[in-house]
Design a protein around this motif. Structure first.
Motif, PDB file in Angstrom:
ATOM      1  N   GLN A 111       0.860  -1.182   0.000  1.00 25.26           N
ATOM      2  CA  GLN A 111       0.000   0.000   0.000  1.00 25.26           C
ATOM      3  C   GLN A 111       0.898   1.235   0.000  1.00 25.26           C
ATOM      4  N   ASP A 113       0.521   4.558   0.584  1.00 25.30           N
ATOM      5  CA  ASP A 113       0.533   5.561   1.645  1.00 25.30           C
ATOM      6  C   ASP A 113       1.074   5.052   2.979  1.00 25.30           C
ATOM      7  N   SER A 114       0.905   3.760   3.279  1.00 25.79           N
ATOM      8  CA  SER A 114       1.354   3.234   4.566  1.00 25.79           C
ATOM      9  C   SER A 114       2.650   2.427   4.470  1.00 25.79           C
ATOM     10  N   ASN A 161      -1.682   2.387  -4.961  1.00 27.97           N
ATOM     11  CA  ASN A 161      -2.439   3.380  -4.214  1.00 27.97           C
ATOM     12  C   ASN A 161      -3.903   2.935  -4.246  1.00 27.97           C
ATOM     13  N   PRO A 163      -7.771   2.575  -3.050  1.00 30.09           N
ATOM     14  CA  PRO A 163      -8.771   3.413  -2.378  1.00 30.09           C
ATOM     15  C   PRO A 163      -9.123   2.867  -0.994  1.00 30.09           C
ATOM     16  N   GLU A 164      -9.391   3.772  -0.091  1.00 28.92           N
ATOM     17  CA  GLU A 164      -9.767   3.371   1.249  1.00 28.92           C
ATOM     18  C   GLU A 164     -11.030   2.499   1.212  1.00 28.92           C
ATOM     19  N   GLY A 165     -11.012   1.442   1.978  1.00 30.35           N
ATOM     20  CA  GLY A 165     -12.157   0.550   2.056  1.00 30.35           C
ATOM     21  C   GLY A 165     -12.141  -0.596   1.054  1.00 30.35           C
ATOM     22  N   ASP A 168     -11.624  -3.936   2.543  1.00 32.90           N
ATOM     23  CA  ASP A 168     -12.670  -4.368   3.468  1.00 32.90           C
ATOM     24  C   ASP A 168     -13.804  -5.092   2.779  1.00 32.90           C
TER      25      ASP A 168
END
Length: 169
Positions: A111, A113-114, A161, A163-165, A168
């Motif tokens: 990932q 960003d992290s 990169n 997307p958030e979620g 999940d």
């Protein structure tokens, strides 16, 4: 001894062809034709064994007839039918723009960003227009160029990169 992380699967041997040791080669990646390689690696009884190429000719975009050195009879060729065919990563294309889907199996997804490792690619599903990375944990991630920020062939990583979620789902 050849280790699994040093190679990647590019196809499988099919039926024998002719009586002089030729065999049908069903491939997903024609890297053996694009780079200067004298051999392919077959997985024989769970062991990676190099076989030197004597000659080959293409039958279609995904099939070739191949003849290996010292495989001179139909009986010897028949012993190889069904063997998985691998290519050495060190000889593969190093051009990031031309890396094949088969070559990235085993790469870790990171990932962007992290910097966290999301998982390792177990397979690439390219049977539909939306190509997916199938991770070892069963997750599916879109293999969109828009999401990929970097590919490091030496480290066997793809930075994305996402997307958030997305993870999940």
């Amino acid at each position: 001894m050849i280790r699994e992380e040093e190679v990647y699967q590019i196809g499988k041997l099919g039926k024998t062809h002719g009586v002089k040791g030729e065999v049908s080669f069903l491939f997903d990646d024609d890297v053996f034709d694009r780079v200067d390689a004298d051999y392919l690696i077959l997985k024989v009884d769970g062991i990676f064994v190099p076989f030197f190429i004597e000659e080959y000719c293409f039958k279609s975009d995904a099939n070739a007839i191949i003849k290996f050195e010292d495989i001179d009879t139909q009986e010897r060729a028949r012993e190889l039918t069904g063997c998985e065919v691998y290519f050495p990563r060190e000889l593969a294309d190093t051009d990031e723009d031309n890396i094949s889907w088969a070559a990235i199996v085993g790469f870790d997804i990171i990932q962007a960003d992290s910097g966290n490792i999301i998982g390792r690619i177990a397979a690439v599903d390219d049977t539909t227009i939306n190509i997916l990375f199938e991770l070892e944990n069963g997750s599916l991630i879109p293999a969109s160029e828009d999401l990929i920020t970097a590919i490091d062939q030496q480290a066997h990583t793809i930075t994305m990169n996402l997307p958030e979620g997305l993870l999940d789902l």
